[in-house]
Design a protein around this motif. Structure first.
Motif: not given
Length: 376
Positions: A35-61
């Motif tokens: 995609s040339r522009e970021t769209g709203d992919a169908m799958c996803g929408g829920f980030l668990s507490w575990r996923t939030l920890e992973s994102l924090r490791n990537l620098g996304i609070e």
């Protein structure tokens, strides 16, 4: 023909996570996103507490992901409802927002990203693009999500004789949704399928359905299916009141829920749904995608293309419990005769929901965690 040591196919959460870590390490690579522009992919929408920890490791609070805090799980079957607190707070986030943050983080780290580049086929470590050009790579990171790429497609038999389809509508923000859904993620069960509803950062609701093809065929169309479900469930009808006839219904066909790759080959790192497909009712698809992207990059940085088989075997092992348990729950949830028996048990023992929520998360391995140099 162009060459790159590492080629990442797909700029979703899995591919972007891998790109962030490769870029931080200064490892040459190239990420291709169709995609040339970021769209709203169908799958996803829920980030668990575990996923939030992973994102924090990537620098996304978590603060950057928005205010849609999710603290409870609510389960509906017919006229019955059960509710329980989640083990820890989660977030509802649109894929447009999540994917934009991850790709921006990758770009800021120095990732090489090409957009509008669609990979049509992959053979012997070489990707053929839609424009006819080819890119050869020593290591391939396949993060194309639920979309298969010719040459590395998941087996058709994994879909089963009555395959699942995914349907999604977006409900606009409203005081009614705030009141009815609030800080919960909801699961509405019905014959041969279920609907998940969660509010996202802008107040709108992501309303995703997993349904067997036979049930959709009986309804005649996606619109007909939504109408029949509203007649069957007054509570669901309340939540879908803002839905307008003719609104876009996104769809993805033949989802191989329960499939996972068991063995790997040198040079090929399968990520996210290309490594294993957890039933969406578990709310762990994004968690698996991001964790697999992180693990694959760390494995590659430690052992190069030859590290792929060990990475894949370990990931497959860690997916046994979450995918297996979610599959068992899905099998019962899609049968009214079973779901109507199980739901009263959940009403009387909400701790069971807490236990299931914990057991359907992917374990964090040492490869998920930042090293001392990366923390600094």
């Amino acid at each position: 023909m162009r060459r790159t040591p590492a080629l990442i196919v797909g700029g979703g959460p899995a591919g972007a996570s891998a790109a962030i870590l490769l870029a931080r390490a200064g490892a040459p690579h190239l990420l291709l996103e169709r995609s040339r522009e970021t769209g709203d992919a169908m799958c996803g929408g829920f980030l668990s507490w575990r996923t939030l920890e992973s994102l924090r490791n990537l620098g996304i609070e978590a603060e950057r992901l928005g205010p849609a805090r999710v603290t409870h799980f609510r389960l509906f079957a017919g006229s019955q409802v059960a509710e329980a607190a989640l083990p820890r707070p989660a977030l509802g986030v649109s894929r447009r927002h999540l994917d934009s943050l991850l790709l921006a983080q990758a770009a800021a780290a120095g990732a090489a990203i090409e957009r509008g580049a669609t990979v049509r086929a992959i053979e012997h470590g070489t990707a053929r693009l839609q424009d006819g050009s080819e890119i050869a790579a020593d290591a391939l990171f396949l993060g194309s999500g639920k979309h298969d790429v010719r040459g590395l497609a998941r087996p058709a038999k994994a879909r089963g004789s009555d395959p699942a389809l995914g349907l999604r509508i977006r409900l606009p923000a409203s005081p009614t949704l705030d009141r009815l859904v609030g800080g919960a993620i909801e699961l509405h069960l019905f014959d041969r399928g279920y609907i998940g509803i969660v509010l996202q950062e802008d107040g709108s609701a992501n309303c995703c359905m997993a349904v067997h093809r036979s049930r959709l065929a009986e309804a005649g169309s996606p619109e007909g299916l939504f109408e029949s479900l509203e007649r069957e469930s007054p509570r669901l009808s309340e939540r879908l009141a803002a839905r307008r006839t003719g609104d876009v219904i996104d769809a993805v066909a033949n989802i191989p829920y329960g499939w996972r790759v068991r063995e790997g080959v040198p040079g090929l790192f399968r990520l996210g749904d290309q490594a294993g497909v957890i039933p969406s009712l578990a709310g762990e698809g994004m968690g698996i995608a991001i964790a697999s992207g992180i693990r694959s990059a760390r494995s590659y940085l430690a052992g190069g293309p030859a590290a792929a088989p060990a990475f894949q075997r370990r990931l497959a092992y860690d997916l046994i419990r979450p995918i297996g348990l979610a599959g068992l729950i899905r099998a019962g949830a899609e049968r009214p005769i079973i779901s109507h028996v199980l739901l009263p048990i959940a009403q009387r023992a909400p701790k069971l929901i807490d236990i299931v929520a914990r057991l359907t998360r992917i374990n964090h391995s040492p490869l998920d965690r930042p090293t001392a140099s990366q923390e600094s």
